[in-house]
Design a protein around this motif. Structure first.
Motif, PDB file in Angstrom:
ATOM      1  N   ALA A  70       0.857  -1.186   0.000  1.00 61.19           N
ATOM      2  CA  ALA A  70       0.000   0.000   0.000  1.00 61.19           C
ATOM      3  C   ALA A  70       0.895   1.239   0.000  1.00 61.19           C
ATOM      4  N   VAL A  71       0.271   2.395  -0.256  1.00 56.09           N
ATOM      5  CA  VAL A  71       1.022   3.652  -0.323  1.00 56.09           C
ATOM      6  C   VAL A  71       0.322   4.713   0.507  1.00 56.09           C
ATOM      7  N   LEU A  72       1.139   5.507   1.197  1.00 60.30           N
ATOM      8  CA  LEU A  72       0.678   6.670   1.940  1.00 60.30           C
ATOM      9  C   LEU A  72       1.420   7.881   1.389  1.00 60.30           C
ATOM     10  N   PHE A  73       0.679   8.884   0.940  1.00 58.16           N
ATOM     11  CA  PHE A  73       1.278  10.160   0.546  1.00 58.16           C
ATOM     12  C   PHE A  73       1.127  11.127   1.711  1.00 58.16           C
ATOM     13  N   ALA A  74       2.209  11.813   2.078  1.00 64.15           N
ATOM     14  CA  ALA A  74       2.170  12.861   3.090  1.00 64.15           C
ATOM     15  C   ALA A  74       2.518  14.163   2.375  1.00 64.15           C
ATOM     16  N   VAL A  75       1.532  15.065   2.278  1.00 63.96           N
ATOM     17  CA  VAL A  75       1.609  16.173   1.341  1.00 63.96           C
ATOM     18  C   VAL A  75       1.623  17.542   2.019  1.00 63.96           C
ATOM     19  N   PRO A  76       2.694  18.296   1.796  1.00 61.01           N
ATOM     20  CA  PRO A  76       2.683  19.705   2.197  1.00 61.01           C
ATOM     21  C   PRO A  76       2.073  20.536   1.076  1.00 61.01           C
ATOM     22  N   GLU A  77       1.857  21.791   1.342  1.00 61.59           N
ATOM     23  CA  GLU A  77       1.320  22.682   0.304  1.00 61.59           C
ATOM     24  C   GLU A  77       2.296  23.816   0.043  1.00 61.59           C
ATOM     25  N   ILE A 107      -3.999   9.420   1.738  1.00 60.56           N
ATOM     26  CA  ILE A 107      -3.268  10.689   1.751  1.00 60.56           C
ATOM     27  C   ILE A 107      -3.485  11.376   3.090  1.00 60.56           C
ATOM     28  N   VAL A 108      -2.394  11.925   3.621  1.00 68.18           N
ATOM     29  CA  VAL A 108      -2.473  12.811   4.781  1.00 68.18           C
ATOM     30  C   VAL A 108      -1.697  14.070   4.425  1.00 68.18           C
ATOM     31  N   GLY A 109      -1.958  15.120   5.143  1.00 69.07           N
ATOM     32  CA  GLY A 109      -1.202  16.343   4.904  1.00 69.07           C
ATOM     33  C   GLY A 109      -1.340  17.295   6.066  1.00 69.07           C
ATOM     34  N   SER A 110      -0.279  18.049   6.273  1.00 71.59           N
ATOM     35  CA  SER A 110      -0.288  19.018   7.356  1.00 71.59           C
ATOM     36  C   SER A 110       0.442  20.274   6.908  1.00 71.59           C
ATOM     37  N   SER A 111       0.135  21.351   7.599  1.00 76.44           N
ATOM     38  CA  SER A 111       0.830  22.606   7.340  1.00 76.44           C
ATOM     39  C   SER A 111       0.705  23.484   8.580  1.00 76.44           C
ATOM     40  N   MET A 112       1.513  24.525   8.603  1.00 74.87           N
ATOM     41  CA  MET A 112       1.425  25.492   9.693  1.00 74.87           C
ATOM     42  C   MET A 112       0.218  26.400   9.499  1.00 74.87           C
ATOM     43  N   GLN A 121      -3.658  18.652  -1.667  1.00 72.50           N
ATOM     44  CA  GLN A 121      -4.266  17.324  -1.760  1.00 72.50           C
ATOM     45  C   GLN A 121      -5.272  17.239  -2.902  1.00 72.50           C
ATOM     46  N   ILE A 122      -5.983  18.320  -3.151  1.00 69.86           N
ATOM     47  CA  ILE A 122      -6.894  18.344  -4.306  1.00 69.86           C
ATOM     48  C   ILE A 122      -6.094  18.136  -5.584  1.00 69.86           C
ATOM     49  N   HIS A 123      -4.973  18.832  -5.712  1.00 70.37           N
ATOM     50  CA  HIS A 123      -4.131  18.679  -6.909  1.00 70.37           C
ATOM     51  C   HIS A 123      -3.546  17.280  -7.003  1.00 70.37           C
ATOM     52  N   LEU A 124      -3.092  16.735  -5.873  1.00 70.34           N
ATOM     53  CA  LEU A 124      -2.536  15.388  -5.903  1.00 70.34           C
ATOM     54  C   LEU A 124      -3.598  14.378  -6.343  1.00 70.34           C
ATOM     55  N   ARG A 125      -4.807  14.524  -5.838  1.00 73.63           N
ATOM     56  CA  ARG A 125      -5.883  13.612  -6.245  1.00 73.63           C
ATOM     57  C   ARG A 125      -6.145  13.709  -7.753  1.00 73.63           C
ATOM     58  N   GLU A 126      -6.085  14.925  -8.294  1.00 75.94           N
ATOM     59  CA  GLU A 126      -6.240  15.092  -9.744  1.00 75.94           C
ATOM     60  C   GLU A 126      -5.125  14.376 -10.496  1.00 75.94           C
ATOM     61  N   ILE A 127      -3.909  14.515 -10.022  1.00 75.10           N
ATOM     62  CA  ILE A 127      -2.750  13.911 -10.681  1.00 75.10           C
ATOM     63  C   ILE A 127      -2.824  12.392 -10.651  1.00 75.10           C
TER      64      ILE A 127
END
Length: 182
Positions: A70-77, A107-112, A121-127
């Motif tokens: 399986a794969v987990l993406f951890a995405v900053p913006e 997918i998970v993602g965090s930011s300050m 994450q919206i863009h990653l889902r599109e890609i």
């Protein structure tokens, strides 16, 4: 037995909050997920000129993803989107083996900031809905952790109970999704 998960950290920052988040997840969910943190720092720039003979960094990355269950993406913006290094890595995954096709993914993602990487994450889902990538993406479990710096201690543990409880539920949902996808 724990699911073998390739965790793609979408940032090349040494003190990445998304790296810290995945490190927390690796420890907290070790009984369910065997998380292998994958750096994309050594993945060479994609070019059609070399796609049929990927260089070592790209090939090592592709093999780590291919060999995971399986794969987990951890995405900053960055600038309302995903970082360029992550786009480059997804380009490699779409070539010479289609390493992500059909693989259970979340997918998970965090930011300050307050939005916690929503736009990225919206863009990653599109890609990744591209026919050459098409993982089996966990639906309805978006993880946007805003103000991450206020929810994590110096040991990289999530200290915000609501965030930790939400992550617990998402991981439970992913494990069920993975088992149903087999």
């Amino acid at each position: 037995m724990a699911i073998k998960v390739a965790a793609i950290i979408g940032s090349n920052r040494k003190e990445s909050y998304n790296l810290k988040l995945v490190d927390f997840m690796k420890k907290r969910y070790a009984d369910q997920l065997d998380i292998n943190i994958i750096s994309i720092n050594e993945v060479e720039m994609f070019s059609v000129d070399i796609e049929n003979n990927p260089p070592k960094g790209a090939m090592d990355f592709k093999l780590q993803v291919r060999n995971a269950e399986a794969v987990l993406f951890a995405v900053p913006e960055y600038n309302f989107s995903i970082p360029g290094v992550l786009k480059n890595a997804t380009d490699w995954l779409s070539r010479s083996g289609n390493d992500l096709v059909g693989k259970p993914t979340f997918i998970v993602g965090s930011s300050m900031g307050v939005l916690g990487s929503v736009r990225a994450q919206i863009h990653l889902r599109e890609i990744i809905t591209n026919p050459a990538l098409q993982p089996k993406l966990l639906p309805g479990n978006e993880v946007y952790i805003g103000a991450i710096h206020t929810k994590m201690n110096e040991q990289n543990e999530i200290t915000d109970e609501g965030t930790a409880t939400f992550l617990d539920q998402v991981v439970t949902n992913f494990v069920a999704f993975y088992n149903n996808a087999k």
